[in-house]
Enzyme design. Structure first.
Site, mmCIF file in Angstrom:
data_model
loop_
_atom_site.group_PDB
_atom_site.id
_atom_site.type_symbol
_atom_site.label_atom_id
_atom_site.label_comp_id
_atom_site.label_asym_id
_atom_site.label_seq_id
_atom_site.Cartn_x
_atom_site.Cartn_y
_atom_site.Cartn_z
ATOM 1 N N SER A 106 0.843 -1.196 0.000
ATOM 2 C CA SER A 106 0.000 0.000 0.000
ATOM 3 C C SER A 106 0.875 1.241 0.000
ATOM 4 O O SER A 106 2.096 1.156 0.116
ATOM 5 C CB SER A 106 -0.909 -0.003 1.225
ATOM 6 O OG SER A 106 -0.188 0.478 2.349
ATOM 7 N N LYS A 107 0.207 2.377 -0.122
ATOM 8 C CA LYS A 107 0.911 3.661 -0.179
ATOM 9 C C LYS A 107 1.850 3.852 1.004
ATOM 10 O O LYS A 107 2.845 4.537 0.891
ATOM 11 C CB LYS A 107 -0.117 4.797 -0.168
ATOM 12 C CG LYS A 107 -0.639 5.138 -1.551
ATOM 13 C CD LYS A 107 -1.484 6.399 -1.485
ATOM 14 C CE LYS A 107 -2.743 6.204 -2.307
ATOM 15 N NZ LYS A 107 -3.775 7.173 -2.079
ATOM 16 N N ARG A 108 1.485 3.271 2.140
ATOM 17 C CA ARG A 108 2.318 3.443 3.327
ATOM 18 C C ARG A 108 3.701 2.803 3.152
ATOM 19 O O ARG A 108 4.652 3.173 3.828
ATOM 20 C CB ARG A 108 1.615 2.831 4.543
ATOM 21 C CG ARG A 108 1.050 3.886 5.482
ATOM 22 C CD ARG A 108 0.101 3.269 6.482
ATOM 23 N NE ARG A 108 -1.095 2.763 5.818
ATOM 24 C CZ ARG A 108 -1.623 1.570 6.018
ATOM 25 N NH1 ARG A 108 -1.067 0.740 6.854
ATOM 26 N NH2 ARG A 108 -2.726 1.201 5.377
ATOM 27 N N GLY B 92 5.517 2.814 0.423
ATOM 28 C CA GLY B 92 6.353 3.509 -0.554
ATOM 29 C C GLY B 92 5.498 3.863 -1.750
ATOM 30 O O GLY B 92 4.274 3.795 -1.684
#
Ligand code: GLU
Length: 480
Positions: free
Chosen positions: A251-253, A255
């Site tokens: 997920s975006k968390r 990277g």
């Protein structure tokens, strides 16, 4: 004839997982001399994002994964944008109602919410309770004529085992009793993904549906729809999820997940594609460098793994570096120039940039490595890194640098070998180590303590620039 498709929903940017799916489809089409089709699935009006279609096309185009047929390029079986095909879905949904495989449902959102709440309270999974399944036809017609909001749902038979013969995972069976009576047409007149995808895959003559694993659980519904319509289903293949280092969905968390971000960071499309191909697929040996063309010769679904694949950022950088070194300098120049605009720096002259690229050699793994980290190739240093000054600019440095400047003024050829020899001769004559000249020179020329080989760099910068920077440093750096 193999016909495959990439069918993104324009709900934002293109995710790296989406690019991998598109690439696998494209590879299959290339290998088989088939057709790669692009379909835009924009029937969920609540999730549309303005500009997302353009961003998607731009990202695919950058990657070179261009469709043979479909949205934008066109083709004989279009339109390829689902919002332009509403008539077709309406007609297909009516067919299912007429054949008794689907029904009108007038349940209000409030009733459905209440039903779900009660099911949850009983510890059951939320499923439509089939309230409208057996409405009296006369009542149904009356409510339809009165314009009451409604959806169309598909019927699901009880007690059947529905088996997906997945090309990657083998046979996967689902108990039909656990399958929800899916909405096919929404009250806004748009189809749901399930109806639209099945209808389009059939009408667009798709032979292989290769998509993300998150769709596997929807496939039994799709198989039933094929059965209801009397159509032959395509071959299905569900590619594994992309995971982070802790085994959860990337997920975006973790990277960057958008293709655009990797493009902006200076990755080559070939590097990103090569990495993504290996994420879930293996060639069966140790090889790790592949161009897209090479992959189209060896890629096959039976070497795609069943289990999730971990996104390894270091490996991506490493593979990108391999592709950087496989490019000609002239191509690199072309690709790097736009990054100067983005940095807000004037573009260097191409011949000069080519020399910088050569000098950087294996130090560069990204296109941006030729820009931001080495500003001194394009402008005089504005300041000197204090820690490096402290470490490298010694009491004896000013006097040594003055002698070095005098030597450089007189040097006949301002080339790598001559510079090397001149510096060593001077150091020897002064009875100091070469480092006493090398380090302060680098500091004066770049403002920092590391970078490419000093003499190669000096040759690229040229005599005039080197002398100017050395004199400026003598003015600005401390004197004993
Ligand atoms: N529109 C779906 C998505 O964006 C496509 C799923 C499929 O390929 O069937 O993931």
């Amino acid at each position: 004839m193999v016909r495959v498709r990439f069918a993104p929903s324009p709900t934002g940017y293109l995710h790296v997982g989406g690019l991998r799916t598109a690439f696998y489809n494209w590879l299959l089409a290339r290998r088989e001399g088939g057709t790669f089709l692009l379909r835009i699935e924009d029937t969920d009006r609540t999730r549309l994002v303005e500009g997302a279609v353009e961003a998607l096309l731009e990202a695919l185009n950058w990657a070179g994964i261009t469709p043979d047929e479909g949205a934008v390029v066109g083709g004989p079986l279009g339109p390829y944008v689902q919002s332009e095909r509403l008539e077709i879905y309406r007609e297909m949904a009516s067919r299912l109602v007429e054949s008794g495989h689907a029904y009108h449902c007038f349940c209000t959102p409030e009733r459905l919410a209440e039903m779900r709440e009660q099911q949850m309270a009983r510890g059951e999974s939320a499923m439509y309770d089939r309230h409208c399944r057996n409405l009296d036809p006369a009542e149904r017609d009356r409510r339809l004529a009165a314009g009451e909001p409604h959806v169309i749902r598909m019927k699901i038979p009880d007690g059947r085992s529905l088996t997906v013969e997945d090309q990657i995972r083998g046979p996967v069976s689902f108990d039909s009793s656990l399958v929800d009576e899916q909405v096919l047409m929404k009250s806004d007149g748009f189809p749901t993904y399930h109806l639209a995808a099945v209808v389009d895959d059939h009408l667009m003559e798709i032979t292989h549906v290769v998509r993300g694993e998150e769709w596997l659980s929807s496939t039994p519904k799709h198989l039933l729809l094929y059965e209801y319509f009397g159509w032959k289903p395509p071959v299905f293949a569900h590619v594994p999820l992309i995971l982070n280092a802790s085994g959860k969905k990337l997920s975006k968390r973790d990277g960057d997940v958008s293709v655009e971000a990797y493009r902006e960071k200076g990755y080559l499309p070939e590097g990103l594609l090569n990495f993504l191909a290996l994420l879930g697929w293996s060639p069966g040996d140790e090889r790790e460098f592949f161009t897209p063309q090479e992959l189209s010769g060896v890629f096959s679904l039976d070497r795609v793994r069943k289990s999730g694949a971990v996104f390894d950022f270091d490996k991506l950088l490493h593979i990108n570096g391999l592709h950087m070194r496989a490019q000609s300098t002239s191509r690199l120049v072309e690709l790097v120039l736009p990054f100067f605009d983005r940095a807000g720096w004037p573009r260097p002259e191409s011949g000069y940039l080519a020399q910088v690229i050569e000098v950087m050699g294996e130090r560069a793994n990204l296109l941006t490595d030729y820009v931001e980290p080495i500003p001194y190739f394009y402008a005089d240093p504005a300041e000197y890194e204090p820690a490096t000054v402290k470490k490298r600019w010694k009491a004896a440095s000013p006097e040594l640098m003055e002698a070095w400047v005098a030597r450089l003024e007189a040097l006949e050829v301002f080339g790598h070998d001559a510079l090397d020899e001149a510096l060593r001769t001077l150091a020897e004559s002064r009875g100091v180590g070469a480092g006493q000249l090398i380090h302060p020179t680098r500091l004066a020329l770049t403002g920092v303590g590391n970078g490419p080989g000093l003499f190669e760099m000096m040759e690229v910068l040229g005599r005039e620039v080197c002398l100017r920077r050395l004199r400026t440093a003598l003015d600005r750096l401390p004197r004993p």
